[in-house]
Design a protein around this motif. Sequence first.
Motif, PDB file in Angstrom:
ATOM      1  N   VAL A 179     124.795 -88.457  22.637  1.00 54.41           N
ATOM      2  CA  VAL A 179     123.598 -88.909  23.340  1.00 54.41           C
ATOM      3  C   VAL A 179     123.221 -87.822  24.328  1.00 54.41           C
ATOM      4  O   VAL A 179     124.011 -87.452  25.191  1.00 54.41           O
ATOM      5  N   GLY A 180     122.015 -87.303  24.196  1.00 54.85           N
ATOM      6  CA  GLY A 180     121.545 -86.247  25.085  1.00 54.85           C
ATOM      7  C   GLY A 180     120.323 -86.675  25.858  1.00 54.85           C
ATOM      8  O   GLY A 180     119.556 -87.522  25.405  1.00 54.85           O
ATOM      9  N   ARG A 181     120.145 -86.098  27.020  1.00 50.65           N
ATOM     10  CA  ARG A 181     118.954 -86.335  27.828  1.00 50.65           C
ATOM     11  C   ARG A 181     118.230 -85.007  27.983  1.00 50.65           C
ATOM     12  O   ARG A 181     118.833 -84.004  28.347  1.00 50.65           O
ATOM     13  N   LEU A 182     116.935 -85.018  27.708  1.00 48.06           N
ATOM     14  CA  LEU A 182     116.130 -83.803  27.798  1.00 48.06           C
ATOM     15  C   LEU A 182     114.981 -84.052  28.749  1.00 48.06           C
ATOM     16  O   LEU A 182     114.137 -84.913  28.509  1.00 48.06           O
ATOM     17  N   SER A 183     114.970 -83.323  29.849  1.00 42.17           N
ATOM     18  CA  SER A 183     113.919 -83.473  30.840  1.00 42.17           C
ATOM     19  C   SER A 183     112.677 -82.723  30.394  1.00 42.17           C
ATOM     20  O   SER A 183     112.692 -81.501  30.233  1.00 42.17           O
ATOM     21  N   ALA A 184     111.609 -83.458  30.200  1.00 42.40           N
ATOM     22  CA  ALA A 184     110.341 -82.844  29.819  1.00 42.40           C
ATOM     23  C   ALA A 184     109.794 -81.976  30.951  1.00 42.40           C
ATOM     24  O   ALA A 184     109.053 -81.031  30.713  1.00 42.40           O
ATOM     25  N   ALA A 185     110.181 -82.285  32.180  1.00 45.86           N
ATOM     26  CA  ALA A 185     109.688 -81.514  33.321  1.00 45.86           C
ATOM     27  C   ALA A 185     110.313 -80.126  33.394  1.00 45.86           C
ATOM     28  O   ALA A 185     109.636 -79.158  33.724  1.00 45.86           O
ATOM     29  N   THR A 186     111.581 -80.002  33.055  1.00 50.64           N
ATOM     30  CA  THR A 186     112.237 -78.706  33.166  1.00 50.64           C
ATOM     31  C   THR A 186     112.292 -77.948  31.843  1.00 50.64           C
ATOM     32  O   THR A 186     112.458 -76.740  31.838  1.00 50.64           O
ATOM     33  N   CYS A 187     112.172 -78.661  30.742  1.00 53.66           N
ATOM     34  CA  CYS A 187     112.270 -78.007  29.423  1.00 53.66           C
ATOM     35  C   CYS A 187     111.005 -78.206  28.600  1.00 53.66           C
ATOM     36  O   CYS A 187     111.064 -78.253  27.381  1.00 53.66           O
ATOM     37  N   GLY A 188     109.881 -78.335  29.267  1.00 51.50           N
ATOM     38  CA  GLY A 188     108.617 -78.571  28.568  1.00 51.50           C
ATOM     39  C   GLY A 188     108.287 -77.528  27.531  1.00 51.50           C
ATOM     40  O   GLY A 188     107.740 -77.831  26.477  1.00 51.50           O
TER      41      GLY A 188
ATOM     42  N   TRP B 120     112.854 -87.637  28.950  1.00 54.08           N
ATOM     43  CA  TRP B 120     112.515 -88.271  30.211  1.00 54.08           C
ATOM     44  C   TRP B 120     111.840 -87.273  31.146  1.00 54.08           C
ATOM     45  O   TRP B 120     111.808 -86.080  30.872  1.00 54.08           O
ATOM     46  N   ALA B 121     111.301 -87.784  32.219  1.00 54.61           N
ATOM     47  CA  ALA B 121     110.706 -86.943  33.264  1.00 54.61           C
ATOM     48  C   ALA B 121     110.980 -87.603  34.612  1.00 54.61           C
ATOM     49  O   ALA B 121     110.963 -88.837  34.708  1.00 54.61           O
ATOM     50  N   PRO B 122     111.219 -86.826  35.646  1.00 56.34           N
ATOM     51  CA  PRO B 122     111.539 -87.399  36.954  1.00 56.34           C
ATOM     52  C   PRO B 122     110.389 -88.213  37.554  1.00 56.34           C
ATOM     53  O   PRO B 122     110.628 -89.121  38.341  1.00 56.34           O
ATOM     54  N   TRP B 123     109.159 -87.938  37.169  1.00 52.34           N
ATOM     55  CA  TRP B 123     108.008 -88.676  37.700  1.00 52.34           C
ATOM     56  C   TRP B 123     107.713 -89.953  36.913  1.00 52.34           C
ATOM     57  O   TRP B 123     106.858 -90.739  37.279  1.00 52.34           O
ATOM     58  N   CYS B 124     108.436 -90.191  35.833  1.00 57.78           N
ATOM     59  CA  CYS B 124     108.196 -91.336  34.946  1.00 57.78           C
ATOM     60  C   CYS B 124     109.035 -92.535  35.391  1.00 57.78           C
ATOM     61  O   CYS B 124     110.262 -92.536  35.236  1.00 57.78           O
ATOM     62  N   ALA B 125     108.397 -93.560  35.931  1.00 54.31           N
ATOM     63  CA  ALA B 125     109.116 -94.736  36.420  1.00 54.31           C
ATOM     64  C   ALA B 125     109.896 -95.449  35.310  1.00 54.31           C
ATOM     65  O   ALA B 125     111.059 -95.810  35.518  1.00 54.31           O
ATOM     66  N   PRO B 126     109.331 -95.683  34.121  1.00 52.48           N
ATOM     67  CA  PRO B 126     110.122 -96.321  33.059  1.00 52.48           C
ATOM     68  C   PRO B 126     111.334 -95.470  32.648  1.00 52.48           C
ATOM     69  O   PRO B 126     112.392 -96.012  32.328  1.00 52.48           O
TER      70      PRO B 126
ATOM     71  N   MET C 269     131.524 -91.441  24.294  1.00 53.02           N
ATOM     72  CA  MET C 269     131.024 -90.096  24.463  1.00 53.02           C
ATOM     73  C   MET C 269     130.048 -90.083  25.645  1.00 53.02           C
ATOM     74  O   MET C 269     129.189 -90.935  25.755  1.00 53.02           O
ATOM     75  N   ALA C 270     130.191 -89.132  26.521  1.00 51.39           N
ATOM     76  CA  ALA C 270     129.345 -89.035  27.702  1.00 51.39           C
ATOM     77  C   ALA C 270     127.954 -88.528  27.336  1.00 51.39           C
ATOM     78  O   ALA C 270     127.763 -87.839  26.337  1.00 51.39           O
ATOM     79  N   THR C 271     126.989 -88.877  28.179  1.00 48.14           N
ATOM     80  CA  THR C 271     125.636 -88.382  27.994  1.00 48.14           C
ATOM     81  C   THR C 271     125.612 -86.891  28.316  1.00 48.14           C
ATOM     82  O   THR C 271     126.178 -86.448  29.307  1.00 48.14           O
ATOM     83  N   ILE C 272     124.950 -86.117  27.465  1.00 44.29           N
ATOM     84  CA  ILE C 272     124.883 -84.666  27.611  1.00 44.29           C
ATOM     85  C   ILE C 272     123.514 -84.290  28.155  1.00 44.29           C
ATOM     86  O   ILE C 272     122.486 -84.679  27.597  1.00 44.29           O
ATOM     87  N   GLU C 273     123.483 -83.557  29.245  1.00 44.05           N
ATOM     88  CA  GLU C 273     122.213 -83.057  29.779  1.00 44.05           C
ATOM     89  C   GLU C 273     121.804 -81.852  28.937  1.00 44.05           C
ATOM     90  O   GLU C 273     122.473 -80.817  28.963  1.00 44.05           O
ATOM     91  N   LEU C 274     120.752 -82.003  28.171  1.00 36.02           N
ATOM     92  CA  LEU C 274     120.313 -80.927  27.278  1.00 36.02           C
ATOM     93  C   LEU C 274     119.490 -79.895  28.035  1.00 36.02           C
ATOM     94  O   LEU C 274     118.631 -80.236  28.845  1.00 36.02           O
ATOM     95  N   THR C 275     119.778 -78.643  27.757  1.00 40.82           N
ATOM     96  CA  THR C 275     119.041 -77.526  28.356  1.00 40.82           C
ATOM     97  C   THR C 275     118.712 -76.540  27.237  1.00 40.82           C
ATOM     98  O   THR C 275     119.188 -76.679  26.111  1.00 40.82           O
TER      99      THR C 275
END
Length: 66
Positions: free
Chosen positions: A53-62, A26-32, A1-7
């Motif tokens: 498996v989803g990825r949620l950007s804290a920067a865009t969906c804070g 995750w966040a784009p400014w977070c090196a880890p 199953m592909a990773t889903i970009e959560l919005t």
Amino acid sequence: MATIELTKDNFEDVINGSTQVVIDFWAPWCAPCRAFAPTFETPRCSTWIPVPVGRLSAATCGRMLA
């Protein structure tokens, strides 16, 4: 199953569409976070994590996280 970009548009559908979901916050400014991203995005990930498996950007969906 592909990773889903959560919005904000698909979050509820993904969460309600399965009994279990793995979310990478995750966040784009977070090196880890950036260092771990390739692990989540590899095809092997779908073999050892048999749930969506989803990825949620804290920067865009804070605001969603509050």
